[in-house]
Design a protein around this motif. Structure first.
Motif, PDB file in Angstrom:
ATOM      1  N   ASP A  98       2.723   6.876   5.326  1.00 56.90           N
ATOM      2  CA  ASP A  98       3.665   7.954   5.036  1.00 56.90           C
ATOM      3  C   ASP A  98       4.825   7.495   4.155  1.00 56.90           C
ATOM      4  O   ASP A  98       5.967   7.899   4.356  1.00 56.90           O
ATOM      5  N   GLY A  99       4.558   6.639   3.192  1.00 47.82           N
ATOM      6  CA  GLY A  99       5.589   6.187   2.278  1.00 47.82           C
ATOM      7  C   GLY A  99       6.434   5.044   2.797  1.00 47.82           C
ATOM      8  O   GLY A  99       7.341   4.587   2.114  1.00 47.82           O
ATOM      9  N   CYS A 100       6.176   4.592   4.018  1.00 45.42           N
ATOM     10  CA  CYS A 100       6.912   3.474   4.607  1.00 45.42           C
ATOM     11  C   CYS A 100       5.986   2.264   4.732  1.00 45.42           C
ATOM     12  O   CYS A 100       4.776   2.401   4.661  1.00 45.42           O
ATOM     13  N   PHE A 101       6.587   1.102   4.935  1.00 46.74           N
ATOM     14  CA  PHE A 101       5.808  -0.071   5.334  1.00 46.74           C
ATOM     15  C   PHE A 101       5.728  -0.039   6.861  1.00 46.74           C
ATOM     16  O   PHE A 101       6.750   0.022   7.537  1.00 46.74           O
ATOM     17  N   GLU A 102       4.522  -0.070   7.387  1.00 53.18           N
ATOM     18  CA  GLU A 102       4.317  -0.105   8.834  1.00 53.18           C
ATOM     19  C   GLU A 102       3.965  -1.530   9.208  1.00 53.18           C
ATOM     20  O   GLU A 102       3.035  -2.106   8.665  1.00 53.18           O
ATOM     21  N   VAL A 103       4.729  -2.104  10.120  1.00 50.56           N
ATOM     22  CA  VAL A 103       4.580  -3.508  10.482  1.00 50.56           C
ATOM     23  C   VAL A 103       4.176  -3.629  11.948  1.00 50.56           C
ATOM     24  O   VAL A 103       4.774  -2.999  12.817  1.00 50.56           O
ATOM     25  N   LYS A 125       5.806  -7.011  21.611  1.00 51.69           N
ATOM     26  CA  LYS A 125       4.998  -6.399  20.563  1.00 51.69           C
ATOM     27  C   LYS A 125       5.820  -5.280  19.929  1.00 51.69           C
ATOM     28  O   LYS A 125       6.481  -4.508  20.622  1.00 51.69           O
ATOM     29  N   VAL A 126       5.751  -5.199  18.599  1.00 47.93           N
ATOM     30  CA  VAL A 126       6.549  -4.227  17.870  1.00 47.93           C
ATOM     31  C   VAL A 126       5.677  -3.505  16.846  1.00 47.93           C
ATOM     32  O   VAL A 126       4.851  -4.125  16.173  1.00 47.93           O
ATOM     33  N   GLU A 127       5.885  -2.202  16.758  1.00 50.60           N
ATOM     34  CA  GLU A 127       5.348  -1.406  15.656  1.00 50.60           C
ATOM     35  C   GLU A 127       6.580  -0.813  14.986  1.00 50.60           C
ATOM     36  O   GLU A 127       7.324  -0.052  15.603  1.00 50.60           O
TER      37      GLU A 127
END
Length: 108
Positions: free
Chosen positions: A75-80, A89-91
């Motif tokens: 959606d136009g972002c960097f998803e990490v 744990k991180v999203e």
């Protein structure tokens, strides 16, 4: 002799179908009014020319103590997907031009 006409009872299946259709119509109309929340809601609307690289974001997060597992565009972002400095744990979603955190979901 006068004949008395009694109203025909409504069958349970007709009533059930009518109730079901009314419920579905209500659910559909409510669903049309609400839209799902996105991580990028006007925060990641950045021209591709202004984007920094995924590698630069990975280096920044690694320097902050994160163990980066995967970075992708969503959606136009960097998803990490990563493990943060605290071991959780991180999203997380980041603006691709500024690397500002847009949304972070951590494991409880």
């Amino acid at each position: 002799m006068k004949r008395t006409v009694f109203p025909t009872p409504v069958s349970k299946t007709v009533l059930s179908k009518t109730t079901l259709l009314a419920a579905l119509a209500l659910i559909a109309s409510v669903g049309m009014l609400s839209t799902p929340a996105r991580a990028s809601d006007d925060l990641c609307n950045v021209a591709k020319a202004d984007w920094k690289t995924k590698e630069a974001l990975s280096e920044k997060l690694t320097a902050e103590g994160w163990d980066v597992r995967k970075i992708k565009t969503e959606d136009g972002c960097f998803e990490v997907y990563a493990i943060d400095a605290a071991g959780k744990k991180v999203e997380a979603y980041f603006n691709p031009a500024t690397f500002e955190a847009v949304k972070i979901k951590k494991e409880d």
